[in-house]
Write a protein that holds these residues in place. Structure first.
Motif, PDB file in Angstrom:
ATOM      1  N   UNK A 123      45.408  35.776  35.649  1.00  0.00           N
ATOM      2  CA  UNK A 123      45.589  36.434  36.932  1.00  0.00           C
ATOM      3  C   UNK A 123      45.300  37.918  36.794  1.00  0.00           C
ATOM      4  N   UNK A 124      44.554  38.468  37.739  1.00  0.00           N
ATOM      5  CA  UNK A 124      44.291  39.909  37.778  1.00  0.00           C
ATOM      6  C   UNK A 124      44.566  40.412  39.187  1.00  0.00           C
ATOM      7  N   UNK A 125      44.705  41.720  39.335  1.00  0.00           N
ATOM      8  CA  UNK A 125      44.930  42.262  40.676  1.00  0.00           C
ATOM      9  C   UNK A 125      43.731  41.985  41.567  1.00  0.00           C
ATOM     10  N   UNK A 126      42.546  41.938  41.001  1.00  0.00           N
ATOM     11  CA  UNK A 126      41.355  41.595  41.786  1.00  0.00           C
ATOM     12  C   UNK A 126      41.475  40.188  42.341  1.00  0.00           C
ATOM     13  N   UNK A 127      41.962  39.250  41.531  1.00  0.00           N
ATOM     14  CA  UNK A 127      42.163  37.879  42.003  1.00  0.00           C
ATOM     15  C   UNK A 127      43.124  37.850  43.181  1.00  0.00           C
ATOM     16  N   UNK A 128      44.198  38.609  43.082  1.00  0.00           N
ATOM     17  CA  UNK A 128      45.208  38.637  44.141  1.00  0.00           C
ATOM     18  C   UNK A 128      44.636  39.271  45.406  1.00  0.00           C
TER      19      UNK A 128
END
Length: 114
Positions: free
Chosen positions: A28-33
């Motif tokens: 999980x990355x902030x870009x994914x979120x």
């Protein structure tokens, strides 16, 4: 999901492994979120947090196409994978269990220090 989002904001890391007990099932990355809510403009942090928690879960955001190496892999092996440019992080496993993460930043720092 909002807890993961807040943990990533301003953190010295960019990825959070998602585990099923001690075995990785996603990354999980902030870009994914942010991809989940990319069309929401002018949203306050409180509203974003509420939206993340009520409309989505970690499985909605995480990448399940994991890139892994085992602890006996070499730095060259990691460089080969990261040079492809498809990912910026590699999960390091021992007997299928997460033991670490190697990132492009880690590799650059390693090379700098040689």
């Amino acid at each position: 999901l909002s807890e993961a989002y807040h943990a990533l904001q301003g953190a010295p890391f960019e990825h959070i492994p998602v585990l099923d007990v001690d075995r990785p099932v996603g990354m999980l990355s902030s870009t994914d979120i942010l991809r989940l809510v990319y069309d929401v403009k002018g949203t306050s942090d409180k509203m974003l947090t509420s939206m993340l928690d009520h409309q989505f879960n970690i499985e909605d955001a995480m990448s399940s196409d994991l890139v892994t190496l085992t602890t006996d892999a070499t730095v060259h092996d990691a460089a080969e994978v990261l040079a492809e440019g498809k990912t910026h992080s590699i999960l390091v496993l021992t007997d299928g269990k997460l033991t670490g993460i190697v990132t492009t930043t880690d590799l650059v720092r390693y090379l700098r220090d040689l």
